[in-house]
Scaffold this motif. Structure first.
Motif, PDB file in Angstrom:
ATOM      1  N   TRP A  44     -35.012 -43.933  -4.570  1.00 11.09           N
ATOM      2  CA  TRP A  44     -35.196 -42.366  -5.279  1.00 11.09           C
ATOM      3  C   TRP A  44     -36.713 -41.834  -5.196  1.00 11.09           C
ATOM      4  O   TRP A  44     -36.739 -40.590  -4.625  1.00 11.09           O
ATOM      5  CB  TRP A  44     -34.759 -42.434  -6.659  1.00 11.09           C
ATOM      6  N   HIS A  45     -37.499 -42.599  -5.458  1.00  9.46           N
ATOM      7  CA  HIS A  45     -39.099 -42.077  -5.387  1.00  9.46           C
ATOM      8  C   HIS A  45     -39.303 -41.815  -3.777  1.00  9.46           C
ATOM      9  O   HIS A  45     -39.956 -40.969  -3.499  1.00  9.46           O
ATOM     10  CB  HIS A  45     -39.967 -43.212  -5.751  1.00  9.46           C
ATOM     11  N   ARG A  46     -38.788 -42.528  -3.207  1.00  7.48           N
ATOM     12  CA  ARG A  46     -39.353 -42.411  -1.495  1.00  7.48           C
ATOM     13  C   ARG A  46     -38.640 -41.204  -1.102  1.00  7.48           C
ATOM     14  O   ARG A  46     -39.100 -40.374  -0.402  1.00  7.48           O
ATOM     15  CB  ARG A  46     -38.897 -43.535  -0.655  1.00  7.48           C
ATOM     16  N   HIS A  47     -37.212 -40.811  -1.287  1.00  2.76           N
ATOM     17  CA  HIS A  47     -36.427 -39.846  -0.995  1.00  2.76           C
ATOM     18  C   HIS A  47     -37.257 -38.273  -1.602  1.00  2.76           C
ATOM     19  O   HIS A  47     -37.356 -37.594  -1.031  1.00  2.76           O
ATOM     20  CB  HIS A  47     -35.079 -39.829  -1.457  1.00  2.76           C
ATOM     21  N   MET A  48     -37.479 -38.538  -2.911  1.00  2.00           N
ATOM     22  CA  MET A  48     -38.273 -37.365  -3.682  1.00  2.00           C
ATOM     23  C   MET A  48     -39.621 -37.117  -2.909  1.00  2.00           C
ATOM     24  O   MET A  48     -39.772 -35.914  -3.053  1.00  2.00           O
ATOM     25  CB  MET A  48     -38.305 -37.630  -4.979  1.00  2.00           C
ATOM     26  N   THR A  49     -40.098 -38.039  -2.459  1.00  2.00           N
ATOM     27  CA  THR A  49     -41.504 -37.960  -1.919  1.00  2.00           C
ATOM     28  C   THR A  49     -41.338 -37.067  -0.404  1.00  2.00           C
ATOM     29  O   THR A  49     -42.256 -36.098  -0.367  1.00  2.00           O
ATOM     30  CB  THR A  49     -42.357 -39.206  -1.863  1.00  2.00           C
ATOM     31  N   LEU A  50     -40.513 -37.644   0.504  1.00  2.00           N
ATOM     32  CA  LEU A  50     -40.054 -37.026   1.654  1.00  2.00           C
ATOM     33  C   LEU A  50     -39.682 -35.607   1.435  1.00  2.00           C
ATOM     34  O   LEU A  50     -39.892 -34.734   2.277  1.00  2.00           O
ATOM     35  CB  LEU A  50     -39.238 -37.947   2.515  1.00  2.00           C
ATOM     36  N   ALA A  51     -38.699 -35.608   0.506  1.00  2.00           N
ATOM     37  CA  ALA A  51     -38.214 -34.138   0.214  1.00  2.00           C
ATOM     38  C   ALA A  51     -39.383 -33.306  -0.444  1.00  2.00           C
ATOM     39  O   ALA A  51     -39.230 -32.052  -0.007  1.00  2.00           O
ATOM     40  CB  ALA A  51     -36.950 -34.349  -1.000  1.00  2.00           C
ATOM     41  N   SER A  52     -40.403 -33.575  -0.992  1.00  2.00           N
ATOM     42  CA  SER A  52     -41.501 -32.657  -1.291  1.00  2.00           C
ATOM     43  C   SER A  52     -42.282 -32.606  -0.151  1.00  2.00           C
ATOM     44  O   SER A  52     -42.849 -31.377  -0.094  1.00  2.00           O
ATOM     45  CB  SER A  52     -42.245 -33.621  -2.404  1.00  2.00           C
TER      46      SER A  52
END
Length: 374
Positions: free
Chosen positions: A334-342
């Motif tokens: 989830w953290h990696r996805h949210m970072t790339l989405a940011s």
């Protein structure tokens, strides 16, 4: 106009040690920007990949060991180079989910939906100016069957503030848009006394002690913030223009009731936005508390419009790049996805801002050097 995506991705992805990781990160961001519908890994791979890429992207996000902090740090540095005088906005978000298997899913009250929903609870922090507002870091609140409460509201906010102060300018003002969440009193009490420029949106029922007892007509007793502002409004109000139309700001000097007279006063201010003062209800739509005692009412008004930009971006641009779309049981995923989405969110924001303001002009120039209320 030159596309900023290649240069920005090159700057952000320098923390990846391996070339294949940089390729996967770029694929994932491109997919977030171009895949139609929900930004699942399958849809991302279908939009930008070839045979076998779905499995490779799934491993890259959910199972690999790369740390998201260097990427968030690089994003912060990139944004600070473009707008030295922007502010941070912390916002609680609710991410509805249909099922129960994604990490952190549970039933909770959503301020956006105004009812109880099934989904994830999180806090995000946005780098915000008049021209753009971009999320850079995230915390998820884990409760119930996901184990003991690993991230309360206060701990989540503290973690986000520690992130951006470690990565960027520690004197940058922070707006905590927490409203009536249960942790609001603790957030006010803890963070407003740290000395950094800070404004917190609070509930109107929070008890405060007015510095001038006659303002609320209650001696030195603590009284609800809305009562202090209602009395101060009858004495004076500063008209302002912006947002949806004319409005006004009312200020009063107060103290938190549990710290005594030794504490330096804070500034309580109410914001009426978009309607004339006459005929409006007794309590202001927004109530804020700040230690930025030298900032003018007009500048306070400008600052408090930024959380509205953040909220709108979360609903629109956040949906466009898949901030709500991660499906999986891995918190690290989830953290990696949210970072790339940011990162994808940043690209959309900078593309939109580029024609009128390539440097992301700051909202209020002197606000990063304010002193605490005297």
């Amino acid at each position: 106009m030159k596309d900023i995506t290649p240069d920005l991705c090159a700057a952000l992805f320098t923390g990846f040690r391996r070339y294949d990781q940089r390729i996967r990160a770029r694929q994932y961001v491109d997919g977030l920007l171009s895949a139609p519908g929900r930004k699942s890994i399958a849809n991302i791979a279908a939009a930008v990949g070839g045979p076998g890429d779905e499995q490779r992207l799934h491993h890259f996000v959910s199972d690999s060991r790369w740390n998201w902090d260097p990427l968030r740090s690089a994003l912060t540095r990139t944004l600070e180079q473009r707008a030295r005088s922007a502010v941070w906005v912390v916002r609680p978000v609710s991410i509805p989910k249909a099922g129960e298997h994604s990490v952190g899913v549970g039933r909770h009250f959503s301020a956006d939906a105004e009812h109880v929903v099934n989904g994830q609870q999180a806090y995000g922090i946005w780098f915000a100016s008049r021209e753009a507002a971009v999320p850079v870091s995230w915390r998820m609140r884990l409760t119930g069957r996901w184990g003991r409460e690993r991230s309360s509201g206060d701990e989540g906010v503290s973690g986000l503030l520690a992130d951006v102060r470690r990565w960027g300018d520690p004197r940058r003002p922070v707006l905590l848009d927490v409203g009536d969440v249960p942790e609001a009193p603790a957030l006010v009490s803890r963070h407003l006394r740290e000395g950094c420029p800070l404004a917190v949106r609070i509930g109107g029922g929070l008890p405060l002690t007015p510095v001038r007892p006659t303002v609320a007509g209650a001696g030195r007793r603590a009284v609800p913030a809305r009562r202090i502002l209602a009395t101060a409004r009858r004495l004076r109000a500063t008209p302002v223009t912006g947002g949806r139309g004319p409005g006004s700001v009312v200020t009063a000097r107060v103290r938190l009731p549990d710290v005594g007279l030794a504490q330096e006063p804070l500034v309580l201010f109410g914001v009426w936005d978009g309607t004339a003062v006459a005929g409006s209800p007794p309590g202001p739509p927004e109530v804020w508390l700040t230690n930025m005692g030298t900032v003018s009412p007009g500048a306070l008004w400008s600052l408090t419009r930024l959380p509205h930009r953040v909220a709108e971006g979360w609903r629109t641009r956040g949906a466009a790049v898949g901030l709500r779309d991660f499906e999986g049981r891995s918190l690290a995923g989830w953290h990696r996805h949210m970072t790339l989405a940011s990162c994808a969110y940043t690209i959309l924001s900078l593309r939109a801002a580029a024609p009128s303001s390539p440097s992301l002009a700051p909202p209020v120039a002197p606000v990063s050097r304010v002193r605490s209320a005297a």
